[in-house]
Design a protein around this motif. Structure first.
Motif, PDB file in Angstrom:
ATOM      1  N   VAL A 173       3.890  -2.091   4.645  1.00  0.00           N
ATOM      2  CA  VAL A 173       2.534  -2.616   5.078  1.00  0.00           C
ATOM      3  C   VAL A 173       2.686  -2.562   6.570  1.00  0.00           C
ATOM      4  N   ARG A 174       3.767  -3.263   7.192  1.00  0.00           N
ATOM      5  CA  ARG A 174       3.663  -3.402   8.605  1.00  0.00           C
ATOM      6  C   ARG A 174       3.783  -1.772   9.426  1.00  0.00           C
ATOM      7  N   LEU A 175       4.258  -0.887   8.704  1.00  0.00           N
ATOM      8  CA  LEU A 175       4.171   0.418   9.146  1.00  0.00           C
ATOM      9  C   LEU A 175       3.100   1.113   9.230  1.00  0.00           C
ATOM     10  N   LEU A 176       1.948   0.643   8.320  1.00  0.00           N
ATOM     11  CA  LEU A 176       0.913   1.270   8.006  1.00  0.00           C
ATOM     12  C   LEU A 176      -0.659   0.363   8.543  1.00  0.00           C
ATOM     13  N   ALA A 177       0.076  -0.933   8.866  1.00  0.00           N
ATOM     14  CA  ALA A 177      -1.085  -1.883   9.502  1.00  0.00           C
ATOM     15  C   ALA A 177      -1.724  -1.256  10.591  1.00  0.00           C
ATOM     16  N   GLY A 178      -1.375  -0.650  11.543  1.00  0.00           N
ATOM     17  CA  GLY A 178      -2.147   0.201  12.565  1.00  0.00           C
ATOM     18  C   GLY A 178      -3.252   1.085  12.099  1.00  0.00           C
ATOM     19  N   GLN A 179      -2.839   1.961  11.098  1.00  0.00           N
ATOM     20  CA  GLN A 179      -3.857   2.941  10.608  1.00  0.00           C
ATOM     21  C   GLN A 179      -5.106   2.258   9.904  1.00  0.00           C
ATOM     22  N   ALA A 180      -4.363   1.027   9.086  1.00  0.00           N
ATOM     23  CA  ALA A 180      -5.533   0.318   8.539  1.00  0.00           C
ATOM     24  C   ALA A 180      -6.774  -0.433   9.278  1.00  0.00           C
ATOM     25  N   ASP A 216     -10.775  -0.020  10.182  1.00  0.00           N
ATOM     26  CA  ASP A 216     -11.384  -1.210   9.802  1.00  0.00           C
ATOM     27  C   ASP A 216     -11.273  -1.645   8.252  1.00  0.00           C
ATOM     28  N   ILE A 217      -9.768  -1.450   7.806  1.00  0.00           N
ATOM     29  CA  ILE A 217      -9.584  -1.569   6.398  1.00  0.00           C
ATOM     30  C   ILE A 217      -8.498  -2.984   6.425  1.00  0.00           C
ATOM     31  N   THR A 218      -8.832  -3.759   5.435  1.00  0.00           N
ATOM     32  CA  THR A 218      -7.810  -5.027   5.143  1.00  0.00           C
ATOM     33  C   THR A 218      -6.763  -4.617   4.336  1.00  0.00           C
ATOM     34  N   LEU A 219      -5.732  -4.495   4.892  1.00  0.00           N
ATOM     35  CA  LEU A 219      -4.529  -4.363   4.110  1.00  0.00           C
ATOM     36  C   LEU A 219      -3.505  -5.419   3.621  1.00  0.00           C
ATOM     37  N   THR A 220      -3.403  -5.796   2.428  1.00  0.00           N
ATOM     38  CA  THR A 220      -3.034  -7.192   2.317  1.00  0.00           C
ATOM     39  C   THR A 220      -1.837  -7.001   1.294  1.00  0.00           C
ATOM     40  N   THR A 221      -1.045  -8.074   1.088  1.00  0.00           N
ATOM     41  CA  THR A 221       0.016  -8.124  -0.032  1.00  0.00           C
ATOM     42  C   THR A 221      -0.208  -9.181  -0.979  1.00  0.00           C
ATOM     43  N   ARG A 222       0.346  -8.990  -2.012  1.00  0.00           N
ATOM     44  CA  ARG A 222       0.246 -10.143  -2.925  1.00  0.00           C
ATOM     45  C   ARG A 222       1.719 -10.090  -4.151  1.00  0.00           C
ATOM     46  N   LEU A 223       2.759 -10.706  -3.507  1.00  0.00           N
ATOM     47  CA  LEU A 223       4.114 -10.458  -3.771  1.00  0.00           C
ATOM     48  C   LEU A 223       4.567 -11.690  -4.621  1.00  0.00           C
ATOM     49  N   SER A 224       5.041 -11.440  -5.768  1.00  0.00           N
ATOM     50  CA  SER A 224       5.648 -12.587  -6.680  1.00  0.00           C
ATOM     51  C   SER A 224       7.155 -13.023  -6.274  1.00  0.00           C
ATOM     52  N   LEU A 266      -0.389   4.497  -0.539  1.00  0.00           N
ATOM     53  CA  LEU A 266      -1.122   3.386   0.370  1.00  0.00           C
ATOM     54  C   LEU A 266      -1.833   4.602   1.448  1.00  0.00           C
ATOM     55  N   MET A 267      -1.418   5.531   1.636  1.00  0.00           N
ATOM     56  CA  MET A 267      -2.174   6.517   2.596  1.00  0.00           C
ATOM     57  C   MET A 267      -3.334   6.983   1.825  1.00  0.00           C
ATOM     58  N   ASN A 268      -3.340   7.364   0.435  1.00  0.00           N
ATOM     59  CA  ASN A 268      -4.366   7.784  -0.224  1.00  0.00           C
ATOM     60  C   ASN A 268      -5.312   6.706  -0.352  1.00  0.00           C
ATOM     61  N   ALA A 269      -4.767   5.252  -0.593  1.00  0.00           N
ATOM     62  CA  ALA A 269      -5.790   4.421  -0.769  1.00  0.00           C
ATOM     63  C   ALA A 269      -6.525   4.319   0.445  1.00  0.00           C
ATOM     64  N   GLY A 315     -13.369  -2.045   3.587  1.00  0.00           N
ATOM     65  CA  GLY A 315     -12.753  -2.276   2.245  1.00  0.00           C
ATOM     66  C   GLY A 315     -11.429  -2.989   2.415  1.00  0.00           C
ATOM     67  N   THR A 316     -10.659  -2.763   1.112  1.00  0.00           N
ATOM     68  CA  THR A 316      -9.611  -3.694   1.086  1.00  0.00           C
ATOM     69  C   THR A 316      -8.587  -2.937   0.080  1.00  0.00           C
ATOM     70  N   VAL A 317      -7.318  -2.738   0.812  1.00  0.00           N
ATOM     71  CA  VAL A 317      -6.259  -2.196   0.011  1.00  0.00           C
ATOM     72  C   VAL A 317      -5.153  -3.311  -0.177  1.00  0.00           C
ATOM     73  N   THR A 318      -4.834  -3.418  -1.458  1.00  0.00           N
ATOM     74  CA  THR A 318      -3.785  -4.555  -1.887  1.00  0.00           C
ATOM     75  C   THR A 318      -2.569  -3.884  -2.329  1.00  0.00           C
TER      76      THR A 318
END
Length: 715
Positions: free
Chosen positions: A553-560, A564-572, A593-596, A604-607
Motif C-alpha cells: 500500500v505504501r508503494l502504491l500510495a503515490g499512484q492512488a 484521486d483514489i483512496t487506498l485503505t487497508t483493513r487488517l485483522s 491493486l494496480m488493476n483495481a 473511488g476507494t480501493v481496500t
C-alpha cells in the motif's frame, strides 16, 4: 435298580453312532473302514460292560457278557491297524505283526465261545465284573503290547510325515490316545483285584470322538478351542488345587490327626486366596497348551485382522500386494506366497513379479476358484479319488509346490488369486484359516479394484490437465501471434518506407520511437511468457501478510493519490504468519491493486483487507481481499478473466491475472472474484494457514495452526 450300567450303554451307543457317521461319509476309503471296525469293537465292549452292570441275575449277566465280549478281544489289533493306516506305514513287518494280533484275537474269541476265557463273575457295588482264567492274561498282554505299538507308530508317523493333513490327524489321534488309554486301562483293574469303578467307557468315547473328528472334518479350530480350554482347566486344577489340598490335608494330619476338621476354615482361606493365582495359572496353561498343540495360529489370525483394518486405506496396488504376501507368509508361516493378477490383454493370470509361469484364463484352477468362490486345498482334492479333474488339479498344484489357492474375487469377477506353499511347521490349513483367506481375498479384491479405479481417475486427471495445458498453449499461441504481429507490422511498414524517406529527419525520429516502443512491447510480452512457462523456484518462508500488505500500500500510495483514489487497508490482528513465497505473493497483490486502481474512477476507494477464515472441522485459511468501487465486471466476462491474453484494457497483454491464478494454486490456495456491474469488484485470495519448521534432514514440514491437522510438504 442302580444306574451304573448307563455310562457304558450310552458309550456304546456313541461309538456305534461314530462308526456309522464315518463309514457313510466315504465307505470306499480304507481309513474309514478300519475305523468303523475299531469303533464297532468298542461298541461291543461297552455293551459287554453294560450287561454286567445291568443284569442282577448271575446267569443272564454271564450269558450277555460272553455274547458282547468278542468285540473287546479285537480292540488291540484294530487300534494298531488304525494307526498303520493313518500313518501309511503298512510295511511288511508291520503287516506280519498286525496279522499276529488278529490271529490272537480269533483264538481268544474261540476260547470265549468255549467258556474258558473267564473263570466266573464276581459281584461288586456297581454290578458284576469278570475274573479271568489263565488264558485271559494273553488278552492283557495283547492290550499292552499293541497299545504300545500303536503309540509308537503314531509318534513316529507324526515326526516323519510331510503331509499337513496327516500330521493334524495324527496330532489329534495322539491327543485322544493320551486321554483315552489311561482311562480305558482302569477296566482291567477289578479283574486283578483292584476295586475301583472302571472308567474305560468314558475314555474310549473321548478317543473315538476325537479320531472321528480328525477323519471326517479337517477345519479344526473349533475343536482346538474346546481341547485347549479343557486341557488348560484340567492342568491348572492338577498343578494348583491338588498340591494345595494335599498340603492342607497333611497339615491337618500332622497337627490334629487325620480325621480332624478344625483346619477346614484354614483350607477355605487358602482356596479363596488361590483364586488370585488360579486365573493367571489358567491363562498360562492355555497359552502353553495352545503353543504346544496349535502353534501360533490364533495369534496369526489376530495379525491378519489388523491387516484387514488398514487394507481399505491403501490405494497403491503394488503396496497392497507386497503387504498381502508379507502378512500371509508371516502369520500363516507359509514357505511362499504368490499372487497372480488378471491381464485381460494376455487372457492370463500372471505373477506381477514375473517369477512364475502364468495361468491361462481357461485353466482348471481359475475356473474352479470362480465356481467355488473360496479357497481350494490340494489335499482336499486328493481325497476325491474318483474325480479325474480334481486329481489333475491337485497334480498341477503339486508341480508348483502349492498347498492352497485362494481367489481374489469382486462382483463375480476373478481379479486374481493367491497360491500358498506348505506351512513351515508342517501344520494344516485349518477351517478358520480358509475362512479368513476367503474373507481377506474378497477384501483385497475390492482394494485392488479401488486402486485400479483410483489409478484410472488419476490418469484421467492427468489427461484433463494435459488437455487444459494444450488448450492453454493454443490460446497462448493465438495470443502471441496476435500480440507480436501488430508491432512487427508497424516496424515492417516503416522499414519498407525507410529507403524512400531516409533523408527526412522527422521520419527517422518517428521510426526510432515507434521501433523502440514496439520492440519493448514484444520484450515485455516475452518476459511475461517466460515467467509463466518457467516460474522461478518458490522460496517459502513464514510471511506476515499484514506487514506485506502495508508495504505494498505504501508503494502504491503515490499512484492512488495522483488518481484521486483512496487506498485503505483493513487488517485483522488474528491472521497468523503464512508459509509463502513473499516475492510471488507480492507480485499477485501488486497486480490486483494496480488493476483495481485502473478500474476505479476518481473519488473511488480501493481496500486491501486480511482476515482469518475458520471452516468447521476443516483447515483454517488466511483470507486476502482486494475490493474496489469501479465499474465492475460484466457476467459474461467473469469466467474469462483468468484466461491468458484476456483483457478489456487498451494496453497490456492479459497475462497478469492468469499468472496470479497460477501462483495462488501452486501455494495450495484459491483465487476468486465477486462483482456486480456498477458496484465494483472484489477479488478473494485464500491461502492455507501453515507454520514452517526447518529440520536437519532438509525436509520442510508444515503444521496446521489453530489446532488443525498437520500437512507435510517436501520441497
Amino acid at each position: 435298580m442302580e444306574f451304573f450300567w448307563l455310562p457304558p450303554f450310552f458309550a456304546g451307543i456313541s461309538d456305534l453312532f461314530l462308526a456309522l457317521l464315518v463309514i457313510q461319509r466315504a465307505p470306499h476309503r480304507t481309513l474309514n473302514r478300519v475305523f468303523t471296525l475299531f469303533a464297532l469293537s468298542l461298541t461291543s465292549w461297552n455293551f459287554d460292560i453294560a450287561a454286567l452292570y445291568f443284569f442282577t441275575d448271575y446267569d443272564l449277566a454271564l450269558q450277555w457278557s460272553e455274547n458282547f465280549r468278542y468285540g473287546m478281544l479285537f480292540i488291540p489289533p484294530t487300534v494298531f491297524h488304525l494307526a498303520l493306516v493313518l500313518t501309511g506305514r503298512l510295511t511288511l513287518p508291520n503287516r506280519f505283526f498286525l496279522a499276529a494280533g488278529y490271529i490272537a484275537a480269533f483264538i481268544l474269541a474261540l476260547a470265549n465261545s468255549q467258556g474258558i476265557l473267564v473263570q466266573r463273575l464276581e459281584s461288586s457295588t456297581w454290578g458284576f465284573y469278570p475274573l479271568g482264567a489263565p488264558l485271559y492274561k494273553v488278552h492283557t498282554v495283547s492290550d499292552l503290547l499293541y497299545f504300545g505299538a500303536t503309540l509308537f507308530q503314531l509318534i513316529r508317523g507324526f515326526i516323519a510325515s510331510e503331509s499337513a493333513r496327516q500330521r493334524e490327524q495324527l496330532k489329534l489321534t495322539l491327543l485322544g490316545f493320551a486321554v483315552g488309554l489311561p482311562i480305558g486301562l482302569t477296566n482291567l483293574l477289578p479283574v486283578y483285584g483292584i476295586h475301583v469303578y472302571p472308567l474305560g467307557s468314558f475314555g474310549n468315547v473321548v478317543f473315538c470322538g476325537i479320531v472321528t473328528y480328525a477323519i471326517v472334518r479337517h477345519g479344526l479350530l473349533n475343536v482346538e478351542l474346546i481341547i485347549t480350554k479343557t486341557a488348560a482347566g484340567v492342568s491348572a486344577v492338577i498343578i494348583w488345587f491338588v498340591p494345595l489340598w494335599v498340603l492342607t490335608t497333611e497339615v491337618q494330619r500332622r497337627i490334629y490327626g487325620a480325621t480332624d476338621n478344625r483346619l477346614l476354615l484354614f483350607a477355605l482361606i487358602v482356596f479363596a486366596l488361590s483364586g488370585l493365582m488360579f486365573p493367571w495359572l489358567l491363562r498360562l496353561s492355555e497359552r502353553i497348551i495352545r503353543r504346544l498343540f496349535w502353534g501360533q495360529r490364533l495369534d496369526s489370525l489376530q495379525a491378519l485382522s489388523v491387516f484387514q483394518q488398514t487394507l481399505m486405506r491403501v490405494l497403491d496396488q503394488k503396496k497392497i500386494l507386497t503387504d498381502l504376501c508379507a502378512v500371509l507368509a508371516d502369520t500363516l508361516q507359509t514357505e511362499f506366497v504368490l499372487v497372480y493378477l488378471l491381464q485381460p490383454t494376455a487372457e492370463a493370470y500372471v505373477d506381477p513379479q514375473g517369477g512364475a509361469a502364468p495361468f491361462a484364463v481357461r485353466d482348471a484352477l481359475p475356473i474352479l476358484l470362480i465356481q467355488k468362490r473360496g479357497p481350494v486345498v490340494r489335499e482336499d482334492l486328493l481325497l476325491e479319488e474318483h474325480n479325474a479333474e480334481a486329481q489333475a488339479l491337485a497334480k498341477s498344484l503339486q508341480e508348483r509346490r502349492a498347498e492352497v489357492g485362494a481367489p481374489l474375487a469382486a462382483q463375480d469377477r476373478l481379479l486374481g488369486f493367491v497360491l500358498l506353499g506348505k506351512k513351515r511347521n508342517r501344520d494344516i490349513f485349518s477351517r478358520e484359516d480358509l475362512q479368513l483367506l476367503s474373507t481377506l481375498g474378497a477384501e483385497v479384491a475390492v482394494a485392488l479394484e479401488n486402486a485400479r479405479l483410483y489409478e484410472e481417475l488419476r490418469n484421467s486427471q492427468i489427461m484433463l490437465a494435459r488437455t487444459d495445458r494444450l488448450a492453454a498453449v493454443g490460446t497462448l499461441a493465438a495470443g502471441i501471434a496476435h500480440e507480436i504481429r501488430n508491432p512487427l507490422v508497424a516496424v515492417q511498414t516503416f522499414i519498407q518506407l525507410l529507403p524512400e524517406q531516409i533523408d527526412d529527419p522527422e521520419f527517422r525520429t518517428m521510426f526510432l520511437e515507434l521501433t523502440n516502443s514496439e520492440l519493448a512491447r514484444v520484450s515485455t510480452l516475452i518476459n511475461d511468457l517466460m515467467a509463466f512457462a518457467r516460474p522461478s523456484p518458490a522460496s517459502l518462508d513464514e510471511v506476515n501478510l499484514n506487514e506485506l500488505a502495508e508495504h505494498i500500500v505504501r508503494l502504491l500510495a503515490g499512484q492512488a493519490k495522483k488518481r484521486d483514489i483512496t487506498l485503505t487497508t483493513r487488517l485483522s490482528p488474528e491472521v497468523p504468519p503464512c508459509v509463502v513465497d513473499q516475492g510471488q505473493i507480492k507480485q499477485v497483490l501488486m497486480n490486483l491493486l494496480m488493476n483495481a486502481l485502473q478500474a476505479t474512477s476518481a473519488g473511488g476507494t480501493v481496500t486491501l483487507s486480511t482476515s482469518l477464515l475458520r471452516e468447521a472441522g476443516r483447515r483454517a485459511w488466511c483470507l486476502v481481499e482486494v475490493q474496489d468501487t469501479g465499474s465492475g465486471i460484466p457476467p459474461d466476462q467473469k469466467e474469462q478473466i483468468f484466461d491468458p491474453f484476456f483483457t478489456t484494457k487498451d494496453s497490456g497483454v492479459g497475462l497478469g491475472l492468469f499468472i496470479a491464478h497460477q501462483i495462488i494454486e501452486e501455494h495450495g490456495g484459491t483465487i476468486d472474484v465477486e462483482s456486480e456491474v456498477g458496484l465494483g469488484a472484489r477479488f478473494l485470495i485464500k491461502l492455507p494457514v501453515t507454520r514452517l519448521f526447518t529440520q536437519t534432514s532438509a525436509v520442510v514440514e508444515t503444521e496446521e495452526c489453530e489446532g488443525e491437522d498437520a500437512d507435510i510438504a517436501v520441497l
